[in-house]
Design a protein around this motif. Structure first.
Motif, PDB file in Angstrom:
ATOM      1  N   HIS A   1      30.542  42.735  49.957  1.00  0.00           N
ATOM      2  CA  HIS A   1      31.348  43.369  48.915  1.00  0.00           C
ATOM      3  C   HIS A   1      31.480  42.416  47.725  1.00  0.00           C
ATOM      4  N   ILE A   2      31.995  42.958  46.633  1.00  0.00           N
ATOM      5  CA  ILE A   2      32.196  42.140  45.442  1.00  0.00           C
ATOM      6  C   ILE A   2      33.686  41.939  45.215  1.00  0.00           C
ATOM      7  N   LYS A   3      34.024  41.062  44.276  1.00  0.00           N
ATOM      8  CA  LYS A   3      35.411  40.635  44.063  1.00  0.00           C
ATOM      9  C   LYS A   3      36.346  41.799  43.775  1.00  0.00           C
ATOM     10  N   LYS A   4      35.936  42.765  42.967  1.00  0.00           N
ATOM     11  CA  LYS A   4      36.851  43.852  42.611  1.00  0.00           C
ATOM     12  C   LYS A   4      37.148  44.764  43.800  1.00  0.00           C
ATOM     13  N   ASP A   5      36.298  44.734  44.853  1.00  0.00           N
ATOM     14  CA  ASP A   5      36.525  45.536  46.049  1.00  0.00           C
ATOM     15  C   ASP A   5      37.131  44.721  47.191  1.00  0.00           C
ATOM     16  N   CYS A   6      37.505  43.484  46.944  1.00  0.00           N
ATOM     17  CA  CYS A   6      37.963  42.579  48.000  1.00  0.00           C
ATOM     18  C   CYS A   6      39.393  42.914  48.429  1.00  0.00           C
ATOM     19  N   GLN A   7      39.576  43.153  49.722  1.00  0.00           N
ATOM     20  CA  GLN A   7      40.892  43.467  50.274  1.00  0.00           C
ATOM     21  C   GLN A   7      41.804  42.239  50.214  1.00  0.00           C
ATOM     22  N   LYS A   8      41.270  41.044  50.500  1.00  0.00           N
ATOM     23  CA  LYS A   8      42.076  39.821  50.438  1.00  0.00           C
ATOM     24  C   LYS A   8      42.595  39.580  49.032  1.00  0.00           C
ATOM     25  N   ARG A   9      41.791  39.869  48.027  1.00  0.00           N
ATOM     26  CA  ARG A   9      42.217  39.693  46.638  1.00  0.00           C
ATOM     27  C   ARG A   9      43.340  40.656  46.298  1.00  0.00           C
ATOM     28  N   LYS A  10      43.214  41.888  46.770  1.00  0.00           N
ATOM     29  CA  LYS A  10      44.255  42.882  46.537  1.00  0.00           C
ATOM     30  C   LYS A  10      45.562  42.428  47.179  1.00  0.00           C
ATOM     31  N   GLU A  11      45.485  41.928  48.413  1.00  0.00           N
ATOM     32  CA  GLU A  11      46.683  41.434  49.098  1.00  0.00           C
ATOM     33  C   GLU A  11      47.275  40.224  48.370  1.00  0.00           C
ATOM     34  N   TRP A  12      46.429  39.356  47.829  1.00  0.00           N
ATOM     35  CA  TRP A  12      46.902  38.186  47.099  1.00  0.00           C
ATOM     36  C   TRP A  12      47.693  38.593  45.856  1.00  0.00           C
ATOM     37  N   PHE A  13      47.164  39.589  45.109  1.00  0.00           N
ATOM     38  CA  PHE A  13      47.872  40.087  43.941  1.00  0.00           C
ATOM     39  C   PHE A  13      49.237  40.658  44.330  1.00  0.00           C
ATOM     40  N   GLU A  14      49.267  41.440  45.428  1.00  0.00           N
ATOM     41  CA  GLU A  14      50.529  42.037  45.870  1.00  0.00           C
ATOM     42  C   GLU A  14      51.526  40.972  46.294  1.00  0.00           C
ATOM     43  N   SER A  15      51.060  39.883  46.925  1.00  0.00           N
ATOM     44  CA  SER A  15      51.962  38.808  47.345  1.00  0.00           C
ATOM     45  C   SER A  15      52.565  38.079  46.139  1.00  0.00           C
ATOM     46  N   LYS A  16      51.851  38.068  45.013  1.00  0.00           N
ATOM     47  CA  LYS A  16      52.352  37.430  43.797  1.00  0.00           C
ATOM     48  C   LYS A  16      53.200  38.389  42.960  1.00  0.00           C
ATOM     49  N   GLY A  17      53.274  39.652  43.365  1.00  0.00           N
ATOM     50  CA  GLY A  17      54.044  40.639  42.621  1.00  0.00           C
ATOM     51  C   GLY A  17      53.346  41.109  41.364  1.00  0.00           C
ATOM     52  N   ILE A  18      52.025  41.030  41.348  1.00  0.00           N
ATOM     53  CA  ILE A  18      51.231  41.435  40.191  1.00  0.00           C
ATOM     54  C   ILE A  18      50.580  42.775  40.491  1.00  0.00           C
ATOM     55  N   GLN A  19      50.648  43.688  39.523  1.00  0.00           N
ATOM     56  CA  GLN A  19      49.998  44.989  39.689  1.00  0.00           C
ATOM     57  C   GLN A  19      48.490  44.780  39.748  1.00  0.00           C
ATOM     58  N   TYR A  20      47.832  45.232  40.808  1.00  0.00           N
ATOM     59  CA  TYR A  20      46.399  45.017  41.000  1.00  0.00           C
ATOM     60  C   TYR A  20      45.604  46.077  40.256  1.00  0.00           C
ATOM     61  N   ASP A  21      44.672  45.624  39.410  1.00  0.00           N
ATOM     62  CA  ASP A  21      43.759  46.526  38.689  1.00  0.00           C
ATOM     63  C   ASP A  21      42.349  45.980  38.888  1.00  0.00           C
ATOM     64  N   PRO A  22      41.523  46.612  39.750  1.00  0.00           N
ATOM     65  CA  PRO A  22      40.187  46.077  40.044  1.00  0.00           C
ATOM     66  C   PRO A  22      39.250  46.086  38.840  1.00  0.00           C
ATOM     67  N   ASN A  23      39.517  46.901  37.836  1.00  0.00           N
ATOM     68  CA  ASN A  23      38.628  46.967  36.669  1.00  0.00           C
ATOM     69  C   ASN A  23      39.085  46.076  35.529  1.00  0.00           C
ATOM     70  N   HIS A  24      40.195  45.345  35.707  1.00  0.00           N
ATOM     71  CA  HIS A  24      40.699  44.466  34.657  1.00  0.00           C
ATOM     72  C   HIS A  24      39.762  43.281  34.492  1.00  0.00           C
ATOM     73  N   LYS A  25      39.408  43.004  33.240  1.00  0.00           N
ATOM     74  CA  LYS A  25      38.540  41.859  32.932  1.00  0.00           C
ATOM     75  C   LYS A  25      39.336  40.875  32.120  1.00  0.00           C
ATOM     76  N   ARG A  26      39.104  39.583  32.391  1.00  0.00           N
ATOM     77  CA  ARG A  26      39.772  38.540  31.615  1.00  0.00           C
ATOM     78  C   ARG A  26      39.214  38.471  30.222  1.00  0.00           C
ATOM     79  N   THR A  27      40.076  38.060  29.277  1.00  0.00           N
ATOM     80  CA  THR A  27      39.611  37.875  27.899  1.00  0.00           C
ATOM     81  C   THR A  27      39.612  36.421  27.563  1.00  0.00           C
TER      82      THR A  27
END
Length: 144
Positions: free
Chosen positions: A118-144
């Motif tokens: 899988h790739i980063k935007k589909d990663c379940q661990k990444r989604k859980e990490w965002f939720e643990s930090k209290g950040i709304q998870y958006d898999p299509n968000h790109k850094r600027t």
């Protein structure tokens, strides 16, 4: 230009210094456009030695601010012995088959958890990490 003026002077043709300065200014490359405008807006005109000193200074400034660029080319299937599709192929728009998609998915590696499949935007661990930090998870968000 100064060498040409010296040769002309040796042949008996005297070149006016103001003509020589203006000739040099007009023969500068496009990069010196701002320099030319600045010269034309000042009231006093330079002699050959002053112009030479100013051009050396401007050339140094241009070298410092010059943009650098790199052109990147990528060659896919490098070293592959497979025949490339040609004019006589019956099927021109080859859609990915199930075998190709599964093979590509196996070769893909996630940048977040470093696991394959899988790739980063589909990663379940990444989604859980965002939720643990209290950040709304958006898999299509790109850094600027």
């Amino acid at each position: 230009m100064s060498n040409m003026a010296a040769k002309l002077k040796a042949m008996g043709m005297d070149v006016n210094e103001t003509f020589l300065v203006q000739f040099i200014i007009n023969s500068l490359p496009v990069e010196f456009g701002q320099f030319q405008v600045n010269y034309n807006t000042i009231k006093e005109k330079w002699n050959f030695q002053e112009l030479k000193a100013m051009l050396i200074q401007e050339e140094g400034r241009l070298k410092k601010v010059k943009e650098h660029s790199v052109h990147l080319t990528v060659q896919t299937n490098a070293g592959s012995n497979k025949r490339k599709p040609g004019k006589n192929d019956k099927r021109k728009d080859k859609a990915p088959t199930k075998d190709n998609v599964s093979r590509v998915r196996k070769e893909v590696k996630c940048f977040f958890c470093k696991k394959t499949g899988h790739i980063k935007k589909d990663c379940q661990k990444r989604k859980e990490w965002f939720e643990s930090k209290g950040i709304q998870y958006d898999p299509n968000h790109k850094r600027t």
